[in-house]
Design a protein around this motif. Sequence first.
Motif, mmCIF file in Angstrom:
data_model
loop_
_atom_site.group_PDB
_atom_site.id
_atom_site.type_symbol
_atom_site.label_atom_id
_atom_site.label_comp_id
_atom_site.label_asym_id
_atom_site.label_seq_id
_atom_site.Cartn_x
_atom_site.Cartn_y
_atom_site.Cartn_z
ATOM 1 N N CYS A 193 39.165 -86.642 -24.153
ATOM 2 C CA CYS A 193 39.279 -85.345 -23.470
ATOM 3 C C CYS A 193 38.001 -85.024 -22.697
ATOM 4 C CB CYS A 193 39.539 -84.225 -24.482
ATOM 5 S SG CYS A 193 41.226 -84.116 -25.089
ATOM 6 N N LEU B 109 40.888 -78.826 -22.039
ATOM 7 C CA LEU B 109 40.364 -77.683 -22.791
ATOM 8 C C LEU B 109 41.291 -77.191 -23.905
ATOM 9 C CD1 LEU B 109 38.051 -75.711 -23.176
ATOM 10 C CD2 LEU B 109 39.080 -74.241 -21.425
ATOM 11 N N LYS C 181 37.220 -86.555 -19.352
ATOM 12 C CA LYS C 181 37.989 -86.043 -18.206
ATOM 13 C C LYS C 181 37.415 -84.738 -17.651
ATOM 14 C CE LYS C 181 42.425 -85.857 -18.636
ATOM 15 N NZ LYS C 181 43.739 -85.498 -19.220
ATOM 16 N N MET C 182 36.420 -84.176 -18.340
ATOM 17 C CA MET C 182 35.918 -82.845 -17.989
ATOM 18 C C MET C 182 34.653 -82.919 -17.141
ATOM 19 S SD MET C 182 36.361 -81.101 -21.771
ATOM 20 C CE MET C 182 36.181 -79.391 -21.270
ATOM 21 N N THR D 236 45.813 -80.861 -19.939
ATOM 22 C CA THR D 236 44.486 -80.357 -19.605
ATOM 23 C C THR D 236 43.585 -80.450 -20.825
ATOM 24 O OG1 THR D 236 45.507 -78.831 -18.039
ATOM 25 C CG2 THR D 236 43.240 -78.353 -18.708
ATOM 26 N N GLU E 50 31.536 -77.699 -15.778
ATOM 27 C CA GLU E 50 32.084 -76.341 -15.927
ATOM 28 C C GLU E 50 33.105 -76.282 -17.051
ATOM 29 O OE1 GLU E 50 30.926 -73.610 -14.508
ATOM 30 O OE2 GLU E 50 29.419 -74.987 -13.700
ATOM 31 N N GLY E 51 33.937 -77.314 -17.153
ATOM 32 C CA GLY E 51 34.904 -77.355 -18.250
ATOM 33 C C GLY E 51 34.226 -77.448 -19.596
ATOM 34 N N MET E 52 33.156 -78.237 -19.673
ATOM 35 C CA MET E 52 32.399 -78.338 -20.922
ATOM 36 C C MET E 52 31.770 -77.000 -21.286
ATOM 37 S SD MET E 52 30.479 -82.012 -20.403
ATOM 38 C CE MET E 52 31.388 -83.498 -20.004
ATOM 39 N N LYS E 53 31.233 -76.308 -20.283
ATOM 40 C CA LYS E 53 30.635 -74.998 -20.543
ATOM 41 C C LYS E 53 31.683 -73.992 -20.994
ATOM 42 C CE LYS E 53 26.622 -75.252 -17.456
ATOM 43 N NZ LYS E 53 25.997 -74.716 -16.204
ATOM 44 N N GLU E 54 32.880 -74.101 -20.424
ATOM 45 C CA GLU E 54 33.949 -73.182 -20.819
ATOM 46 C C GLU E 54 34.319 -73.377 -22.285
ATOM 47 O OE1 GLU E 54 38.445 -71.812 -19.380
ATOM 48 O OE2 GLU E 54 37.352 -73.386 -18.279
ATOM 49 N N TYR E 55 34.341 -74.618 -22.722
ATOM 50 C CA TYR E 55 34.593 -74.879 -24.140
ATOM 51 C C TYR E 55 33.401 -74.464 -24.998
ATOM 52 C CZ TYR E 55 35.264 -77.310 -28.533
ATOM 53 O OH TYR E 55 35.379 -77.584 -29.872
ATOM 54 N N ASP F 92 51.265 -80.107 -19.563
ATOM 55 C CA ASP F 92 50.788 -78.809 -20.051
ATOM 56 C C ASP F 92 51.920 -77.855 -20.430
ATOM 57 O OD1 ASP F 92 48.090 -79.384 -19.888
ATOM 58 O OD2 ASP F 92 47.958 -78.783 -17.785
#
Length: 295
Positions: free
Chosen positions: A214, A186, A217-218, A184, A221-226, A139
């Motif tokens: 990508c 996102l 790996k999520m 990461t 919550e990570g999907m919702k953030e995107y 990162d």
Amino acid sequence: MALRPIDNALPTTPERPKKQAKVVVPIQKQSDYIVNDENKAPSAADATVEYILSENLEAIPNPESKIQSLIEGLESKDWIKVCESLNDVRRFALYHSTLLLPLLEKVVLVLVKAMKNPRSALCKTSIMASSDIFHAYGDKFLDSFSSDAFDQLLLQLLLKASQDKRFVCEEADKALNAMVGSMTPLPLLNKLRVYVSHANFRVRAKAAISISNCVSKMGLEGMKEYGLVELVQMSADLLKDRLPEAREAARSVVISIYEAFTESEEQKQEAWQSFCQSNLSPIHAQSMFKIIPSL
């Protein structure tokens, strides 16, 4: 009565010969490196370049001194010298990453330039260097320099992964996998999404594969953030794409979203259908339903 010729008539002036137009032949500017036609077989010089595996690279003796001349070597007009310096970049990334960090943006721009070069050895070595840099910095790579430099590198990797030269294509695929594996998801998704609408259908497919990796790996919550809806809509568009690789990547994205979205749902199919019908056109929603029974 016959007419006499008029003696004082104006004489006919012979036509002057036309001047030949001068043709100016433009002088081609010599490239920074001597290059081969991409369609020609690799030259003997290309064949002499050694492609060193990452695990076989060794640390640099006296790296503090060597780093001072690194950029000079990368900017050399001698492409073999550039290849040697790119291998030094790899060694710095793997063993002396702190020393290389302040020069990273300049190094990335050299990588981009080398990837554009038709000489296969130079191109492949620069791609190998990018893989080692991804592994070394993770990162930190995105945080170390301007977004534009990374965007240029990402585009070149997608283009090289899409071309016909197998050994270059395979190396670029490895670099893209190294990028996805070490960063990461996102921030990468935000970079990759523009390429699923690229004019080159092969670039779209390679971008779709990286996006699928990508998303796998999520968590939810990570999907919702995107943007869960945006991910599903992107997948629905890719399901109609020209290449089967893009369509298969889209299916993988849909399955990852479905599994994350319905993990805590008792009525999984019903919850999924309700979500798709609420956020997609009827045709796109139907394409989502067709994927899930295959599970």
